[in-house]
Motif scaffolding. Structure first.
Motif, PDB file in Angstrom:
ATOM      1  N   ARG A  16       0.868  -1.178   0.000  1.00 38.03           N
ATOM      2  CA  ARG A  16       0.000   0.000   0.000  1.00 38.03           C
ATOM      3  C   ARG A  16       0.900   1.221   0.000  1.00 38.03           C
ATOM      4  O   ARG A  16       1.722   1.407   0.893  1.00 38.03           O
ATOM      5  CB  ARG A  16      -0.892   0.020   1.233  1.00 38.03           C
ATOM      6  N   ILE A  17       0.735   2.045  -1.007  1.00 35.70           N
ATOM      7  CA  ILE A  17       1.562   3.239  -1.166  1.00 35.70           C
ATOM      8  C   ILE A  17       0.734   4.469  -0.778  1.00 35.70           C
ATOM      9  O   ILE A  17      -0.399   4.633  -1.220  1.00 35.70           O
ATOM     10  CB  ILE A  17       2.052   3.399  -2.629  1.00 35.70           C
ATOM     11  N   VAL A  18       1.321   5.316   0.057  1.00 36.28           N
ATOM     12  CA  VAL A  18       0.668   6.544   0.489  1.00 36.28           C
ATOM     13  C   VAL A  18       1.480   7.714  -0.051  1.00 36.28           C
ATOM     14  O   VAL A  18       2.701   7.750   0.095  1.00 36.28           O
ATOM     15  CB  VAL A  18       0.608   6.619   2.029  1.00 36.28           C
ATOM     16  N   LYS A  19       0.778   8.673  -0.683  1.00 42.52           N
ATOM     17  CA  LYS A  19       1.455   9.861  -1.207  1.00 42.52           C
ATOM     18  C   LYS A  19       1.306  11.005  -0.216  1.00 42.52           C
ATOM     19  O   LYS A  19       0.229  11.239   0.319  1.00 42.52           O
ATOM     20  CB  LYS A  19       0.843  10.262  -2.549  1.00 42.52           C
ATOM     21  N   HIS A  20       2.413  11.666   0.038  1.00 42.01           N
ATOM     22  CA  HIS A  20       2.406  12.856   0.895  1.00 42.01           C
ATOM     23  C   HIS A  20       3.246  13.919   0.200  1.00 42.01           C
ATOM     24  O   HIS A  20       4.439  13.732  -0.018  1.00 42.01           O
ATOM     25  CB  HIS A  20       2.980  12.527   2.274  1.00 42.01           C
ATOM     26  N   ASP A  21       2.615  15.030  -0.136  1.00 39.69           N
ATOM     27  CA  ASP A  21       3.264  16.071  -0.934  1.00 39.69           C
ATOM     28  C   ASP A  21       3.810  15.425  -2.197  1.00 39.69           C
ATOM     29  O   ASP A  21       3.052  14.857  -2.952  1.00 39.69           O
ATOM     30  CB  ASP A  21       4.350  16.784  -0.128  1.00 39.69           C
ATOM     31  N   LEU A  22       5.104  15.457  -2.419  1.00 39.76           N
ATOM     32  CA  LEU A  22       5.686  14.878  -3.630  1.00 39.76           C
ATOM     33  C   LEU A  22       6.341  13.521  -3.377  1.00 39.76           C
ATOM     34  O   LEU A  22       6.957  12.952  -4.273  1.00 39.76           O
ATOM     35  CB  LEU A  22       6.709  15.846  -4.231  1.00 39.76           C
ATOM     36  N   ALA A  23       6.227  13.014  -2.165  1.00 34.66           N
ATOM     37  CA  ALA A  23       6.886  11.751  -1.820  1.00 34.66           C
ATOM     38  C   ALA A  23       5.864  10.621  -1.697  1.00 34.66           C
ATOM     39  O   ALA A  23       4.689  10.845  -1.439  1.00 34.66           O
ATOM     40  CB  ALA A  23       7.630  11.909  -0.495  1.00 34.66           C
ATOM     41  N   PHE A  24       6.348   9.412  -1.912  1.00 35.71           N
ATOM     42  CA  PHE A  24       5.543   8.210  -1.771  1.00 35.71           C
ATOM     43  C   PHE A  24       6.138   7.352  -0.663  1.00 35.71           C
ATOM     44  O   PHE A  24       7.357   7.180  -0.599  1.00 35.71           O
ATOM     45  CB  PHE A  24       5.519   7.417  -3.080  1.00 35.71           C
ATOM     46  N   TYR A  25       5.283   6.805   0.198  1.00 35.37           N
ATOM     47  CA  TYR A  25       5.719   5.992   1.324  1.00 35.37           C
ATOM     48  C   TYR A  25       4.990   4.655   1.313  1.00 35.37           C
ATOM     49  O   TYR A  25       3.831   4.582   0.914  1.00 35.37           O
ATOM     50  CB  TYR A  25       5.423   6.698   2.649  1.00 35.37           C
ATOM     51  N   ASN A  26       5.655   3.617   1.802  1.00 29.14           N
ATOM     52  CA  ASN A  26       5.030   2.313   1.960  1.00 29.14           C
ATOM     53  C   ASN A  26       4.379   2.222   3.329  1.00 29.14           C
ATOM     54  O   ASN A  26       5.032   2.475   4.341  1.00 29.14           O
ATOM     55  CB  ASN A  26       6.074   1.197   1.861  1.00 29.14           C
ATOM     56  N   SER A  27       3.114   1.851   3.356  1.00 29.52           N
ATOM     57  CA  SER A  27       2.471   1.539   4.632  1.00 29.52           C
ATOM     58  C   SER A  27       2.967   0.180   5.076  1.00 29.52           C
ATOM     59  O   SER A  27       3.282  -0.677   4.262  1.00 29.52           O
ATOM     60  CB  SER A  27       0.959   1.473   4.471  1.00 29.52           C
ATOM     61  N   GLN A  28       3.013  -0.026   6.377  1.00 29.99           N
ATOM     62  CA  GLN A  28       3.467  -1.312   6.869  1.00 29.99           C
ATOM     63  C   GLN A  28       2.293  -2.118   7.396  1.00 29.99           C
ATOM     64  O   GLN A  28       1.388  -1.585   8.038  1.00 29.99           O
ATOM     65  CB  GLN A  28       4.542  -1.152   7.931  1.00 29.99           C
ATOM     66  N   ILE A  29       2.312  -3.401   7.077  1.00 34.51           N
ATOM     67  CA  ILE A  29       1.289  -4.306   7.570  1.00 34.51           C
ATOM     68  C   ILE A  29       1.530  -4.497   9.059  1.00 34.51           C
ATOM     69  O   ILE A  29       2.647  -4.806   9.476  1.00 34.51           O
ATOM     70  CB  ILE A  29       1.354  -5.656   6.819  1.00 34.51           C
ATOM     71  N   ASN A  30       0.497  -4.284   9.871  1.00 29.71           N
ATOM     72  CA  ASN A  30       0.716  -4.436  11.308  1.00 29.71           C
ATOM     73  C   ASN A  30      -0.182  -5.477  11.970  1.00 29.71           C
ATOM     74  O   ASN A  30       0.044  -5.829  13.124  1.00 29.71           O
ATOM     75  CB  ASN A  30       0.619  -3.097  12.041  1.00 29.71           C
ATOM     76  N   LYS A  31      -1.161  -6.017  11.244  1.00 26.75           N
ATOM     77  CA  LYS A  31      -2.032  -7.014  11.859  1.00 26.75           C
ATOM     78  C   LYS A  31      -2.779  -7.787  10.782  1.00 26.75           C
ATOM     79  O   LYS A  31      -3.171  -7.216   9.767  1.00 26.75           O
ATOM     80  CB  LYS A  31      -3.022  -6.312  12.786  1.00 26.75           C
ATOM     81  N   ILE A  32      -2.977  -9.074  11.043  1.00 33.16           N
ATOM     82  CA  ILE A  32      -3.785  -9.915  10.162  1.00 33.16           C
ATOM     83  C   ILE A  32      -4.800 -10.645  11.034  1.00 33.16           C
ATOM     84  O   ILE A  32      -4.432 -11.323  11.998  1.00 33.16           O
ATOM     85  CB  ILE A  32      -2.924 -10.915   9.377  1.00 33.16           C
ATOM     86  N   ASP A  33      -6.078 -10.478  10.710  1.00 29.00           N
ATOM     87  CA  ASP A  33      -7.164 -11.167  11.397  1.00 29.00           C
ATOM     88  C   ASP A  33      -7.788 -12.155  10.421  1.00 29.00           C
ATOM     89  O   ASP A  33      -7.989 -11.831   9.246  1.00 29.00           O
ATOM     90  CB  ASP A  33      -8.243 -10.180  11.850  1.00 29.00           C
ATOM     91  N   VAL A  34      -8.103 -13.343  10.918  1.00 27.89           N
ATOM     92  CA  VAL A  34      -8.657 -14.399  10.071  1.00 27.89           C
ATOM     93  C   VAL A  34      -9.896 -14.976  10.740  1.00 27.89           C
ATOM     94  O   VAL A  34      -9.898 -15.233  11.947  1.00 27.89           O
ATOM     95  CB  VAL A  34      -7.617 -15.521   9.858  1.00 27.89           C
ATOM     96  N   THR A  35     -10.948 -15.172   9.942  1.00 31.15           N
ATOM     97  CA  THR A  35     -12.118 -15.902  10.407  1.00 31.15           C
ATOM     98  C   THR A  35     -12.168 -17.216   9.634  1.00 31.15           C
ATOM     99  O   THR A  35     -12.239 -17.222   8.400  1.00 31.15           O
ATOM    100  CB  THR A  35     -13.413 -15.100  10.175  1.00 31.15           C
ATOM    101  N   LEU A  36     -12.081 -18.316  10.382  1.00 31.19           N
ATOM    102  CA  LEU A  36     -12.114 -19.649   9.783  1.00 31.19           C
ATOM    103  C   LEU A  36     -13.539 -20.023   9.387  1.00 31.19           C
ATOM    104  O   LEU A  36     -14.509 -19.388   9.826  1.00 31.19           O
ATOM    105  CB  LEU A  36     -11.571 -20.686  10.768  1.00 31.19           C
ATOM    106  N   VAL A  37     -13.675 -21.068   8.601  1.00 30.51           N
ATOM    107  CA  VAL A  37     -14.978 -21.508   8.110  1.00 30.51           C
ATOM    108  C   VAL A  37     -15.925 -21.858   9.263  1.00 30.51           C
ATOM    109  O   VAL A  37     -17.135 -21.671   9.154  1.00 30.51           O
ATOM    110  CB  VAL A  37     -14.824 -22.678   7.104  1.00 30.51           C
ATOM    111  N   ASP A  38     -15.392 -22.310  10.401  1.00 24.46           N
ATOM    112  CA  ASP A  38     -16.232 -22.660  11.556  1.00 24.46           C
ATOM    113  C   ASP A  38     -16.541 -21.455  12.451  1.00 24.46           C
ATOM    114  O   ASP A  38     -17.167 -21.591  13.497  1.00 24.46           O
ATOM    115  CB  ASP A  38     -15.591 -23.775  12.375  1.00 24.46           C
TER     116      ASP A  38
END
Length: 120
Positions: free
Chosen positions: A62-84
């Protein structure tokens, strides 16, 4: 990337692959850390996807633009819901991450989420 001994090396994930080894389809929510200049919602950005049993899904940076620069967002959490309906989650700091990672692998099974190098 090598870090000098004078300062700590940043440790985060820019993008990842998520492999579903559970007994059914899963609903996955990937949360990105909100950057101070990110104009999105106050909780940061979230990406969600359904991953079929036995499939692997690639989560792009995920790229975030600020003024003339581009920054990478960092993944900080993954939530999963199983089939059950059971829910699993994993969040920073992720096991094994020792520097900025352009790709990382998360493997979902019926009991948890493994954080692995993308080479696995």
């Amino acid at each position: 990337m090598s870090c000098s001994s004078c300062c700590p090396c940043p440790k985060f994930i820019k993008s990842c692959s998520i492999r579903n080894e559970s007994s059914g389809d899963v609903q996955v929510y990937v949360s990105y850390k909100k950057l101070g200049y990110d104009l999105g919602d106050s909780d940061g950005h979230q990406y969600d996807v359904t991953i079929s049993q036995g499939e692997t899904h690639r989560v792009e940076p995920r790229i975030v633009k600020h003024d003339l620069a581009f920054y990478n967002s960092q993944i900080n959490k993954i939530d999963v819901t199983l089939v059950d309906g059971n829910q699993l989650h994993v969040e920073e700091p992720f096991d094994g991450v020792r520097e900025i990672q352009n790709d990382w692998l998360f493997v979902i099974n019926d009991h948890g989420i493994k954080s692995l190098s993308a080479e696995n």
